[in-house]
Design a protein around this motif. Sequence first.
Motif, PDB file in Angstrom:
ATOM      1  N   LYS A 169       0.814  -1.209   0.000  1.00  0.00           N
ATOM      2  CA  LYS A 169       0.000   0.000   0.000  1.00  0.00           C
ATOM      3  C   LYS A 169       0.852   1.266   0.000  1.00  0.00           C
ATOM      4  O   LYS A 169       0.323   2.369  -0.139  1.00  0.00           O
ATOM      5  CB  LYS A 169      -0.930   0.003   1.219  1.00  0.00           C
ATOM      6  CG  LYS A 169      -1.949  -1.125   1.237  1.00  0.00           C
ATOM      7  CD  LYS A 169      -2.809  -1.061   2.481  1.00  0.00           C
ATOM      8  CE  LYS A 169      -3.811  -2.213   2.511  1.00  0.00           C
ATOM      9  NZ  LYS A 169      -4.639  -2.173   3.752  1.00  0.00           N
ATOM     10  N   LYS A 170       2.159   1.105   0.169  1.00  0.00           N
ATOM     11  CA  LYS A 170       3.051   2.262   0.230  1.00  0.00           C
ATOM     12  C   LYS A 170       3.686   2.522  -1.144  1.00  0.00           C
ATOM     13  O   LYS A 170       3.893   1.604  -1.930  1.00  0.00           O
ATOM     14  CB  LYS A 170       4.143   2.039   1.277  1.00  0.00           C
ATOM     15  CG  LYS A 170       3.603   1.988   2.698  1.00  0.00           C
ATOM     16  CD  LYS A 170       4.727   1.869   3.706  1.00  0.00           C
ATOM     17  CE  LYS A 170       4.190   1.879   5.129  1.00  0.00           C
ATOM     18  NZ  LYS A 170       5.270   1.773   6.133  1.00  0.00           N
ATOM     19  N   SER A 171       4.004   3.783  -1.390  1.00  0.00           N
ATOM     20  CA  SER A 171       4.589   4.187  -2.672  1.00  0.00           C
ATOM     21  C   SER A 171       6.046   3.737  -2.754  1.00  0.00           C
ATOM     22  O   SER A 171       6.657   3.328  -1.759  1.00  0.00           O
ATOM     23  CB  SER A 171       4.494   5.703  -2.843  1.00  0.00           C
ATOM     24  OG  SER A 171       3.154   6.134  -2.847  1.00  0.00           O
ATOM     25  N   ALA A 172       6.604   3.829  -3.958  1.00  0.00           N
ATOM     26  CA  ALA A 172       7.995   3.473  -4.201  1.00  0.00           C
ATOM     27  C   ALA A 172       8.729   4.677  -4.788  1.00  0.00           C
ATOM     28  O   ALA A 172       8.111   5.663  -5.196  1.00  0.00           O
ATOM     29  CB  ALA A 172       8.084   2.282  -5.160  1.00  0.00           C
ATOM     30  N   LEU A 173      10.050   4.604  -4.835  1.00  0.00           N
ATOM     31  CA  LEU A 173      10.869   5.649  -5.445  1.00  0.00           C
ATOM     32  C   LEU A 173      11.561   5.077  -6.673  1.00  0.00           C
ATOM     33  O   LEU A 173      12.135   3.985  -6.618  1.00  0.00           O
ATOM     34  CB  LEU A 173      11.918   6.168  -4.452  1.00  0.00           C
ATOM     35  CG  LEU A 173      11.400   6.922  -3.229  1.00  0.00           C
ATOM     36  CD1 LEU A 173      12.567   7.332  -2.335  1.00  0.00           C
ATOM     37  CD2 LEU A 173      10.593   8.140  -3.653  1.00  0.00           C
ATOM     38  N   TYR A 174      11.496   5.817  -7.766  1.00  0.00           N
ATOM     39  CA  TYR A 174      12.102   5.369  -9.020  1.00  0.00           C
ATOM     40  C   TYR A 174      13.169   6.372  -9.447  1.00  0.00           C
ATOM     41  O   TYR A 174      12.955   7.585  -9.402  1.00  0.00           O
ATOM     42  CB  TYR A 174      11.042   5.246 -10.109  1.00  0.00           C
ATOM     43  CG  TYR A 174      11.597   4.869 -11.459  1.00  0.00           C
ATOM     44  CD1 TYR A 174      11.894   3.539 -11.757  1.00  0.00           C
ATOM     45  CD2 TYR A 174      11.845   5.838 -12.427  1.00  0.00           C
ATOM     46  CE1 TYR A 174      12.414   3.192 -12.985  1.00  0.00           C
ATOM     47  CE2 TYR A 174      12.371   5.495 -13.660  1.00  0.00           C
ATOM     48  CZ  TYR A 174      12.655   4.171 -13.926  1.00  0.00           C
ATOM     49  OH  TYR A 174      13.182   3.831 -15.145  1.00  0.00           O
ATOM     50  N   PHE A 175      14.324   5.859  -9.881  1.00  0.00           N
ATOM     51  CA  PHE A 175      15.440   6.697 -10.310  1.00  0.00           C
ATOM     52  C   PHE A 175      15.827   6.335 -11.740  1.00  0.00           C
ATOM     53  O   PHE A 175      16.004   5.151 -12.055  1.00  0.00           O
ATOM     54  CB  PHE A 175      16.642   6.506  -9.386  1.00  0.00           C
ATOM     55  CG  PHE A 175      16.312   6.661  -7.924  1.00  0.00           C
ATOM     56  CD1 PHE A 175      16.180   7.907  -7.350  1.00  0.00           C
ATOM     57  CD2 PHE A 175      16.119   5.544  -7.128  1.00  0.00           C
ATOM     58  CE1 PHE A 175      15.869   8.049  -6.006  1.00  0.00           C
ATOM     59  CE2 PHE A 175      15.806   5.669  -5.789  1.00  0.00           C
ATOM     60  CZ  PHE A 175      15.683   6.928  -5.223  1.00  0.00           C
ATOM     61  N   ASP A 176      15.983   7.329 -12.577  1.00  0.00           N
ATOM     62  CA  ASP A 176      16.363   7.094 -13.960  1.00  0.00           C
ATOM     63  C   ASP A 176      17.798   6.568 -14.052  1.00  0.00           C
ATOM     64  O   ASP A 176      18.650   6.862 -13.208  1.00  0.00           O
ATOM     65  CB  ASP A 176      16.251   8.382 -14.790  1.00  0.00           C
ATOM     66  CG  ASP A 176      14.820   8.739 -15.090  1.00  0.00           C
ATOM     67  OD1 ASP A 176      13.991   7.815 -15.175  1.00  0.00           O
ATOM     68  OD2 ASP A 176      14.522   9.943 -15.230  1.00  0.00           O
ATOM     69  N   ASP A 221      23.337   5.877  -9.427  1.00  0.00           N
ATOM     70  CA  ASP A 221      24.732   5.484  -9.199  1.00  0.00           C
ATOM     71  C   ASP A 221      24.991   5.214  -7.723  1.00  0.00           C
ATOM     72  O   ASP A 221      25.775   4.322  -7.373  1.00  0.00           O
ATOM     73  CB  ASP A 221      25.670   6.583  -9.705  1.00  0.00           C
ATOM     74  CG  ASP A 221      25.637   6.731 -11.219  1.00  0.00           C
ATOM     75  OD1 ASP A 221      25.292   5.736 -11.893  1.00  0.00           O
ATOM     76  OD2 ASP A 221      25.942   7.826 -11.711  1.00  0.00           O
ATOM     77  N   MET A 222      24.340   5.974  -6.849  1.00  0.00           N
ATOM     78  CA  MET A 222      24.531   5.784  -5.415  1.00  0.00           C
ATOM     79  C   MET A 222      24.032   4.410  -4.973  1.00  0.00           C
ATOM     80  O   MET A 222      24.734   3.683  -4.250  1.00  0.00           O
ATOM     81  CB  MET A 222      23.799   6.883  -4.640  1.00  0.00           C
ATOM     82  CG  MET A 222      23.928   6.765  -3.130  1.00  0.00           C
ATOM     83  SD  MET A 222      22.988   8.021  -2.244  1.00  0.00           S
ATOM     84  CE  MET A 222      21.309   7.446  -2.550  1.00  0.00           C
TER      85      MET A 222
END
Length: 269
Positions: free
Chosen positions: A188-195, A202-203
């Motif tokens: 039910k929780k959102s996610a984080l997306y990185f290009d 890179d991190m």
Amino acid sequence: MIWVAETNFTWAITKEIIVSVLIEIVAGSLIILGFYVLYVYFIGANTVVREVNVTRPQDISERMRALPQDVRHYMFWGRSGSFFRSYPLLELNKQARENKRNIVVDVLLPDPDDERLVKSYRDILKALGEEAGENPLLPNVLATCMACAIVSSNNKHLDIKIHLSRFLPAFRVDLSDNGAILTQDDKKKSALYFDYGSEFYDMFRSTVTNERDVSREVTWDKELFAGLKLEEKSCDAKTLSAFSIKVDNVDGLQQEVARLVKTRPHRYG
């Protein structure tokens, strides 16, 4: 608007003031527009600066399914690997076969032999309202190892490396040439997306790589898994004991691991 002011205002001073203001507005707008056109034409958009995209719960599955498409490297760091077994692994295997493309896959899982991690994972499952056995890490880790061993041992274009970490991550990391996504156990929780290529991408790639390098590598005999498929009969005493993971009750785990390998249940249906 200048024409309206010229034709409708009779007082000369009022007309002059309004026309002057309108001319200043038009001139300023043209200057800004001119600089913008020059910027776009000679400099272009700044493609280096990427944004962090918050992915809504209902969109996580779509993001995760796009990550293994047309890639040569895939990294997964999580607790059980349930969704990884269900889709990314199978999609990477399919693409490697069809396109004759060599794909390297790094899988990082918590060590089920570490009692600290087992206790922490059991507490997390209880907090989520899920059933937690004596060692909930063990069947899931074994199922992921089993699936990876079967798939890679029967596909020469797929190179899978598994490492067992002494750290229990607070989130899952799926990372490929298409980007990276951080997800949590609670669907039910959102996610984080990185290009791909962004600073945060890179991190996290460095973070996964560094943790992998200090973790215990899992090895197996490819000949033992040659010809096997993702089905119940592939899970027997020999294959379950092939990963240097402590298994006290093989008969008790066999059925559960076989179910996880065959049906591959996960949160993102």
